[in-house]
Design a protein around this motif. Structure first.
Motif, PDB file in Angstrom:
ATOM      1  N   THR A   1      -4.303  -3.586   1.288  1.00 40.40           N
ATOM      2  CA  THR A   1      -3.525  -2.420   0.849  1.00 40.40           C
ATOM      3  C   THR A   1      -3.672  -2.198  -0.656  1.00 40.40           C
ATOM      4  OG1 THR A   1      -1.538  -3.798   0.728  1.00 40.40           O
ATOM      5  CG2 THR A   1      -1.796  -2.430   2.678  1.00 40.40           C
TER       6      THR A   1
ATOM      7  N   ASN B   1      -5.057   1.233  -2.188  1.00 46.58           N
ATOM      8  CA  ASN B   1      -4.348   2.023  -3.208  1.00 46.58           C
ATOM      9  C   ASN B   1      -5.333   2.667  -4.170  1.00 46.58           C
ATOM     10  OD1 ASN B   1      -1.825   1.472  -2.292  1.00 46.58           O
ATOM     11  ND2 ASN B   1      -1.378  -0.142  -3.778  1.00 46.58           N
ATOM     12  N   TRP B   2      -6.273   1.866  -4.636  1.00 43.78           N
ATOM     13  CA  TRP B   2      -7.223   2.395  -5.628  1.00 43.78           C
ATOM     14  C   TRP B   2      -8.158   3.413  -5.003  1.00 43.78           C
ATOM     15  CZ3 TRP B   2      -6.163   2.003 -10.490  1.00 43.78           C
ATOM     16  CH2 TRP B   2      -5.336   0.949 -10.906  1.00 43.78           C
TER      17      TRP B   2
ATOM     18  N   TRP C   1      -4.104   5.972   7.048  1.00 43.93           N
ATOM     19  CA  TRP C   1      -4.400   5.146   5.876  1.00 43.93           C
ATOM     20  C   TRP C   1      -3.751   3.772   6.011  1.00 43.93           C
ATOM     21  CZ3 TRP C   1      -8.047   6.866   2.734  1.00 43.93           C
ATOM     22  CH2 TRP C   1      -8.263   6.192   1.531  1.00 43.93           C
TER      23      TRP C   1
ATOM     24  N   GLU D   1       2.055   2.827  -2.300  1.00 44.90           N
ATOM     25  CA  GLU D   1       1.582   3.678  -3.394  1.00 44.90           C
ATOM     26  C   GLU D   1       0.411   4.564  -2.935  1.00 44.90           C
ATOM     27  OE1 GLU D   1       3.031   3.358  -6.587  1.00 44.90           O
ATOM     28  OE2 GLU D   1       1.963   5.211  -6.977  1.00 44.90           O
ATOM     29  N   GLY D   2      -0.575   3.923  -2.330  1.00 45.81           N
ATOM     30  CA  GLY D   2      -1.748   4.667  -1.884  1.00 45.81           C
ATOM     31  C   GLY D   2      -1.412   5.629  -0.753  1.00 45.81           C
ATOM     32  N   GLN D   3      -0.551   5.181   0.157  1.00 46.92           N
ATOM     33  CA  GLN D   3      -0.158   6.048   1.263  1.00 46.92           C
ATOM     34  C   GLN D   3       0.611   7.252   0.744  1.00 46.92           C
ATOM     35  OE1 GLN D   3       1.929   2.864   2.991  1.00 46.92           O
ATOM     36  NE2 GLN D   3       0.045   1.793   3.546  1.00 46.92           N
TER      37      GLN D   3
ATOM     38  N   ALA E   1      -7.381   5.351  -2.583  1.00 46.26           N
ATOM     39  CA  ALA E   1      -6.584   6.578  -2.441  1.00 46.26           C
ATOM     40  C   ALA E   1      -6.493   7.317  -3.775  1.00 46.26           C
ATOM     41  CB  ALA E   1      -5.185   6.234  -1.937  1.00 46.26           C
ATOM     42  N   LEU E   2      -6.249   6.546  -4.852  1.00 50.40           N
ATOM     43  CA  LEU E   2      -6.095   7.175  -6.166  1.00 50.40           C
ATOM     44  C   LEU E   2      -7.345   7.952  -6.547  1.00 50.40           C
ATOM     45  CD1 LEU E   2      -4.297   7.191  -8.869  1.00 50.40           C
ATOM     46  CD2 LEU E   2      -5.902   5.483  -9.658  1.00 50.40           C
TER      47      LEU E   2
ATOM     48  N   SER F   1      -8.117  10.918  -4.279  1.00 54.53           N
ATOM     49  CA  SER F   1      -7.235  12.041  -4.609  1.00 54.53           C
ATOM     50  C   SER F   1      -7.710  12.731  -5.887  1.00 54.53           C
ATOM     51  CB  SER F   1      -5.801  11.534  -4.759  1.00 54.53           C
ATOM     52  OG  SER F   1      -5.003  12.504  -5.365  1.00 54.53           O
TER      53      SER F   1
ATOM     54  N   MET G   1      -1.540   4.888 -11.439  1.00 50.29           N
ATOM     55  CA  MET G   1      -0.579   5.078 -10.350  1.00 50.29           C
ATOM     56  C   MET G   1       0.766   5.498 -10.931  1.00 50.29           C
ATOM     57  SD  MET G   1      -1.910   2.972  -7.508  1.00 50.29           S
ATOM     58  CE  MET G   1      -3.546   2.276  -7.416  1.00 50.29           C
TER      59      MET G   1
ATOM     60  N   GLY H   1       0.789  -1.229   0.000  1.00 46.90           N
ATOM     61  CA  GLY H   1       0.000   0.000   0.000  1.00 46.90           C
ATOM     62  C   GLY H   1       0.819   1.275   0.000  1.00 46.90           C
TER      63      GLY H   1
END
Lengths: 348, 381
Positions: B154, B158-159, B135, B96-98, B161-162, B165, B301, B94
């Motif tokens: 995680t 990630n998705w 997160w 990436e998402g963090q 979070a993407l 955002s 990403m 995770g």
């Protein structure tokens, strides 16, 4: 065990020798390229990449043509994210290029900064204008996209059967406005009864969203959708293909993406502009600090050559008439909300 | 000493030499580079010239080294994040998402808050780290409470979070007109050095007279790398010198034994993921506050977190190792661009080269496995 080690050591020593030998040879090289008289021109693509089926690719084609016809050396760098623009421009500056192109208005800030930081280096940018603030070592190229959009709008207005067409824009801004209002004017000029659905994707990369917007428009009864959204348009054309409706491409002749569903394309000859400026530079001419505008007259915009596949002859001949009228300035195509209003009132 | 004895002696020292992880990693990188060279040759590019162009493009000027460091900074820290989780027995995909969460929070705090310089940057950084830690802790909580494997949660986070955002970036209050990005953060929140001055008129005039510094000022110099070093030291201290670190590592070695020994395993999952998340968020915050100054609408990403997995792997999951491997990775990525501009090699070839090097860097264990098998057979004979 020791055999492995020996092999590794031997390989290391050999390649070490080779690399150092190579180094000596190469050291004289950087200067010799600039002395040999062969001009080098580079370009930095925006996020779409060089093979984006759109204006980055068109720009690269212009450079390829320059390579073949003018015998210059060319190179490119692709950008993976927004923070790549600066370093990429810097890399090309150090690579000893005579001219470096930035493709697309997304690179506007980076190109301006690079031009200011390297006053001796010549830069060019497509689709961006700085007006009086253009540094003397930067040339900016704009296209009268509204003229090509007007022509495809006219075709759409003449050919729609449902009296409903769609416009899908990338991100609202002065560049896409010219497509938007040019298209509106064209449709309106052909047939004032046609209703135009308009939506912005707010992205130049989200093809999936482009597809879903196009699908919605087709469901609402539109039979022709024009997109001005770069790679997002791949989704729009896909939707047209699946629903067997018409799509109108942008920037390049996009008929090859869906031969039976791309009616025509509003093409921007980025390749011509780039080729001409590179060719001028080879002759020692460089209009730095200026904004060069390419329209129908200069061969900078047009409808795609493949239009004759689907558009009836009589409409094409009307389009040809319109072209001469535009070139003679008998019709002035609007490029934003204000000029569109004027155009509309004048027509009434 | 007989020849045979000498040879055994030599062989033993060679074995010890090869058992050293650092040497192993170096050899793996070397094999990776050779494989890359072969592929380059197949594609019609002179491998030596290509590597030379890369080396020149990375080391020949101070500003290139600065560019490399800027490129390396975020992946060094996401490397820490993955490595930290690894050490405590968790696989943090995770990062990436963090990273994204840290970046967007830093961008929002950098634009909407109005605070004096330095304090503004620190507050934005702290908020970003806090949000990303939460997160990360969410994945830890899901594992502790419901037994959801952290790899699954995680990846899904990630998705989330993407798109979260992207939603924030594109919302009217946040989006900058005529762009796919947030407003640029305020000057008070920036952590780059001389960033505002260097493009001002006086700055430009001064730069034209001092060409050496003019060149040095071209990259977005920022304090990110210093923060990266501090974070590395901090992780080392947490893992080695604190009770928390001892507990986390104990859980990493053997969960059941740790639980038996009186360690609250569930709580340690959460604190480990929170720290890992906070680290990745710090990377995102530094990237926004020091380099990009904005967050963009991402169609996919960007890969900072995934690169962190590779960095942690090459770095042997230690802070110092991550720092070095992050630099290597940054150099390859930055030098890869030079390959494109100097040699005309398409981007895809560069990805293959980087991929092969990674592949072989992950090999030491395999190589060690084979060598130990061979040794075993010898002993059997």
């Amino acid at each position: 065990m020791k055999r492995y080690l020996k092999i590794c050591m031997a390989a290391m020593i050999i390649s070490g020798l080779l690399l150092s030998g190579c180094g000596k040879k190469e050291k004289q090289d950087p200067d010799s390229t600039s002395q040999s008289g062969v001009m080098k021109v580079g370009m930095v693509s925006d996020l779409g990449g060089v093979m984006d089926q759109s204006f980055n690719e068109s720009a690269w084609e212009g450079l390829l043509r320059a390579q073949n016809e003018l015998g210059i050396k060319i190179g490119y760098l692709e950008s993976n994210n927004n923070s790549d623009y600066g370093p990429n421009l810097e890399s090309l500056t150090d690579a000893g290029n005579s001219l470096i192109w930035s493709i697309g208005f997304m690179m506007g800030d980076a190109a301006l900064e690079a031009a200011k930081a390297n006053p001796e280096q010549k830069y060019g940018i497509v689709d961006m204008a700085y007006g009086n603030n253009t540094p003397p070592n930067l040339i900016s190229v704009l296209f009268k996209s509204e003229q090509a959009s007007f022509l495809v709008g006219y075709i759409a207005g003449r050919m729609t059967k449902t009296n409903k067409v769609g416009f899908i824009g990338g991100i609202k801004g002065f560049i896409i406005d010219s497509f938007d209002y040019g298209f509106h004017a064209g449709v309106n000029y052909a047939n004032a009864d046609v209703k135009i659905l308009r939506q912005y994707v707010e992205s130049f990369s989200d093809a999936a969203k482009g597809k879903s917007i196009a699908n919605q428009m087709y469901q609402q009864g539109a039979d022709i959708v024009f997109h001005a959204s770069g790679p997002v348009g791949d989704g729009v054309i896909e939707a047209a293909k699946e629903k067997s409706k018409w799509a109108i491409g942008v920037d390049k002749d996009q008929n090859s993406l869906a031969p039976d569903n791309v009616l025509t394309s509003a093409i921007k000859r980025v390749d011509n502009a780039i080729f001409n400026i590179v060719s001028d530079l080879q002759k020692g001419k460089f209009a730095g600090g200026a904004t060069v505008v390419y329209g129908l007259k200069e061969g900078g915009v047009d409808i795609a050559p493949s239009s004759d596949k689907h558009v009836p002859k009589e409409i094409l001949s009307e389009v040809a008439e319109l072209k001469t009228k535009i070139i003679r300035k008998e019709i002035v195509i609007p490029y934003n909300a204000k000029t569109y209003e004027k155009f509309y009132i004048a027509k009434q | 000493m007989s020849i045979k004895a000498k040879l055994t002696n030599w062989s033993n020292s060679a074995k010890r030499y090869l058992d050293n992880t650092f040497v192993f990693t170096l050899i793996a990188i070397f094999i990776g580079l050779i494989t890359g060279a072969i592929i380059l040759a197949f594609a019609g590019f002179n491998p030596f010239e290509s590597y030379w162009a890369m080396a020149v493009g990375i080391f020949s000027k101070p500003k290139y080294i600065i560019y490399t460091i800027i490129k390396a900074t975020p992946i060094i820290i996401t490397g820490y994040s993955v490595a930290f989780a690894f050490r405590t027995g968790l696989f943090n995909i995770g990062a990436e998402g963090q990273f994204i969460v840290g970046g967007i929070v830093a961008a929002l705090a950098g634009y909407f808050l109005h605070l004096p310089p330095v304090i503004h940057a620190m507050v934005a950084f702290a908020l970003a780290v806090g949000a990303a830690a939460a997160w990360g802790a969410a994945a830890g909580y899901l594992k502790a409470r419901f037994g959801v494997h952290e790899v699954i949660s995680t990846i899904m986070l990630n998705w989330i979070a993407l798109y979260l955002s992207n939603y924030l970036v594109m919302s009217p209050a946040v989006k900058r007109a005529e762009s796919e990005a947030t407003h640029k953060i305020l000057a008070t929140a920036r952590i780059d050095l001389f960033g505002v001055w260097k493009v001002s008129e006086q700055g430009m005039a001064w730069r034209m007279e001092n060409r050496f510094f003019h060149d040095l000022l071209k990259p977005d110099i920022n304090i990110g790398i210093i923060v990266a070093i501090l974070l590395g030291v901090m992780i080392f201290l947490i893992l080695k010198k604190t009770t928390l670190g001892y507990e986390l590592r104990a859980v990493g070695f053997n969960k059941d034994a740790a639980e038996n020994g009186g360690i609250n395993v569930n709580r340690s999952f959460m604190s480990s993921m929170a720290i890992a998340g906070g680290l990745a968020g710090a990377a995102g915050a530094l990237q926004v506050l020091g380099v990009s100054l904005e967050c963009v609408n991402l169609s996919n990403m960007e890969g900072y977190g995934f690169d962190g997995i590779a960095v942690a792997l090459i770095g042997g999951n230690t802070p110092a190792g991550c720092f070095l491997s992050g630099l290597l990775f940054g150099a390859l990525k930055y030098g890869g661009g030079k390959l494109q501009s100097m040699m005309g090699a398409p981007r895809e070839i560069i990805s293959i080269v980087i991929g092969t090097i990674l592949f072989f860097t992950a090999m030491p264990k395999l190589i060690r496995y084979f060598t130990s098998r061979i040794n075993q057979k010898r002993e059997e004979k």
